[in-house]
Design a protein around this motif. Structure first.
Motif, PDB file in Angstrom:
ATOM      1  N   ASP A  79       0.833  -1.353   0.057  1.00 13.93           N
ATOM      2  CA  ASP A  79      -0.103   0.046  -0.143  1.00 13.93           C
ATOM      3  C   ASP A  79       0.835   1.149  -0.201  1.00 13.93           C
ATOM      4  OD1 ASP A  79      -2.397  -1.470   0.094  1.00 13.93           O
ATOM      5  OD2 ASP A  79      -2.854  -1.409   2.068  1.00 13.93           O
ATOM      6  N   TYR A  80       1.829   1.270   0.931  1.00 17.45           N
ATOM      7  CA  TYR A  80       2.601   2.240   1.066  1.00 17.45           C
ATOM      8  C   TYR A  80       3.468   2.554  -0.366  1.00 17.45           C
ATOM      9  CZ  TYR A  80       6.209   5.576   2.557  1.00 17.45           C
ATOM     10  OH  TYR A  80       7.025   6.993   2.736  1.00 17.45           O
ATOM     11  N   ASP A  83       1.448   4.142  -3.078  1.00 15.39           N
ATOM     12  CA  ASP A  83       1.294   5.567  -2.716  1.00 15.39           C
ATOM     13  C   ASP A  83       2.267   6.345  -3.292  1.00 15.39           C
ATOM     14  OD1 ASP A  83      -1.529   5.051  -1.934  1.00 15.39           O
ATOM     15  OD2 ASP A  83      -0.849   5.124   0.360  1.00 15.39           O
ATOM     16  N   MET A  84       3.727   6.008  -3.054  1.00 12.98           N
ATOM     17  CA  MET A  84       4.872   6.839  -3.085  1.00 12.98           C
ATOM     18  C   MET A  84       5.516   6.734  -4.553  1.00 12.98           C
ATOM     19  SD  MET A  84       4.707   8.374  -0.295  1.00 12.98           S
ATOM     20  CE  MET A  84       6.152   9.232  -0.552  1.00 12.98           C
ATOM     21  N   ASP A 412       8.268   3.587   5.930  1.00 15.15           N
ATOM     22  CA  ASP A 412       8.810   4.855   5.495  1.00 15.15           C
ATOM     23  C   ASP A 412      10.343   5.221   6.156  1.00 15.15           C
ATOM     24  OD1 ASP A 412       9.287   7.126   4.174  1.00 15.15           O
ATOM     25  OD2 ASP A 412       8.331   8.496   5.528  1.00 15.15           O
TER      26      ASP A 412
END
Length: 471
Positions: A79-80, A83-84, A412
């Motif tokens: 998911d992260y 998004d990035m 992150d």
């Protein structure tokens, strides 16, 4: 099912995968996101199968351990990354020097090519799919060498990955030591190995022949320093989950605890109390994961028996403490072993926890610094000055203050070791950059002042350049 065990097949497929990459060396962001979305869906769909397979491989593997430590971190990482990814893939504009002021400079991130991933037995999903997420986000293809100690999980993983990727995109490799040595000798464009420091040295030697860049995720003896300003109840609460996860078979598990001498017995009593609340039936508790296999159980038993024979105080955390037939063992606190004993020299990687008293913080720091730099460092203290001192002066791959292990789950932030605990890192943006080549691209236009440096006589550009040297 995308799996293979033949060395010749493996070599042939590696070549075919490199050729496939050369035909499509820069996958689009849409293609990468699509693969990640489908991988996430597959992980969720196959979660029950994965839990059953890991339980079969271990003898008993807590469903909670598999869901929380193998599957959920991968889902969150996907998911992260999605998004990035647009930000990560964007060229990074840099500033040219005064000599090149008329040129444009940027750094672009190209996929490296075919990535090799070597996975251990303790978290076979997180430590295969986790690096794979970074490799796919960066646009690569991957070959994954799984441990021979997790055959059921390997089969489920191969089937799951085959439902997402073509055979020239991702492949699972199985086999024992001979296959592993040949795998690491392949001319990968990047190789990521997770395992012991001893094997890490062999992997690095094998990769050197091909000048393959290597990321080593190793282990070591991750210490906990308990300061005198925290309660033993809080200290134990924050340590016990990290030590109990996968029954201590975690590369960042607390390996030994340094506690103020006057609070040592209180720490031991509190640890046993909380442990018996978590694992009510001792080795018969459903949520207690077995030691993975007989080989590991014998290794742990040897460390424990050596301390018993030496007369060291040993405190089992539950009276129902051992089931050798099922290689199950509750956490045993080993109190004041000699610092030169095997249990204090080797990474424990299991349910043994040395507890050592110290008289002042200088002594605790000296003990930590006397050993190779660990993969993780843990401090239990609310003293801001002490926090600053420990985090800035003691080297470790990562660190938690008033927590442990769960820094591994931060998407992150980079994860990796230092010295004997590893080199390089991945997770999040660092995972993307690890599996990418950062290429500097300088673009010059029709006008270029450099030629003025080579003209005879003086000119303004020469004067400007010489002024940088004080001329």
């Amino acid at each position: 099912m995308n799996t293979m065990t033949s060395i010749e097949q493996m070599k042939k497929h590696h070549l075919q995968m490199k050729q496939a990459f050369n035909r499509n060396p820069m996958p689009t962001i849409d293609a990468r996101v699509d693969k990640l979305v489908r991988l996430k869906a597959a992980l969720i769909s196959y979660s029950d199968n994965i839990c059953q397979a890991m339980n079969q491989d271990y003898g008993r593997r807590s469903v909670q351990d598999t869901l929380m430590a193998d599957i959920l971190p991968c889902v969150a990482n996907i998911d992260y990354s999605i998004d990035m990814l647009s930000d990560w893939m964007s060229p990074s504009v840099r500033h040219p020097s005064a000599l090149l002021a008329s040129s444009h400079v940027e750094v672009i991130y190209q996929p490296k090519g075919v990535v090799g991933i070597v996975t251990p037995w303790n978290f076979p999903i997180m430590l295969s799919v986790g690096p794979l997420i970074g490799a796919i986000a960066a646009g690569n293809r991957a070959m994954i060498k799984m441990s021979e100690f997790t055959p059921a999980t390997n089969q489920v993983l191969a089937i799951m990955l085959a439902s997402v990727f073509d055979i020239d995109e991702v492949i699972v490799v199985e086999g024992e030591a001979d296959v592993s040595s040949q795998f690491t000798a392949l001319a990968f464009d990047h190789l990521l190995f997770t395992g012991s420091t001893a094997v890490g040295r062999l992997v690095m030697r094998a990769a050197a022949d091909n000048l393959t860049p290597v990321t080593l995720e190793l282990g070591g003896k991750s210490p906990v320093i308990v300061a005198d300003d925290v309660s033993m109840e809080l200290a134990v609460e924050r340590i016990i989950y990290g030590k109990s996860l996968n029954n201590g078979q975690v590369c960042v598990a607390p390996d030994y605890v340094l506690v103020p001498e006057q609070q040592k017995d209180a720490f031991i009593a509190e640890y046993k109390k909380q442990y018996q609340t978590l694992f009510v039936d001792g080795v018969d508790s459903e949520n207690l994961t077995s030691v993975a296999n007989d080989r590991q159980f014998q290794r742990i038993s040897s460390l424990l028996n050596s301390e018993i024979e030496a007369g060291t105080r040993v405190e089992p955390c539950h009276e129902n403490r051992i089931d050798a037939g099922q290689h199950r063992l509750v956490t045993h606190l080993v109190v004041e072993p000699k610092l030169t004993a095997s249990i204090m020299e080797e990474e424990i990687f299991g349910p043994l926890l040395p507890v050592i008293g110290y008289t002042d913080i200088e002594q605790a720091i000296a003990i930590v610094n006397s050993k190779p730099r660990p993969l993780a460092l843990y401090l239990m203290s609310f003293n801001v000055d002490l926090q600053t001192r420990i985090k800035t002066t003691i080297h470790s791959g990562g660190m938690c203050i008033n927590d442990c292990v769960f820094h591994l789950a931060v998407d992150d932030a980079p994860f990796g070791g230092i010295g004997e605990s590893g080199q390089g890192n991945y997770h999040g943006k660092e995972g993307f950059t690890t599996f990418s080549h950062a290429k500097t691209v300088m673009t010059s236009g029709k006008d270029h002042p450099i030629k003025l440096l080579f003209e005879t006589g003086d000119n303004n550009f020469k004067s400007q350049v010489l002024s940088l040297l004080g001329k």
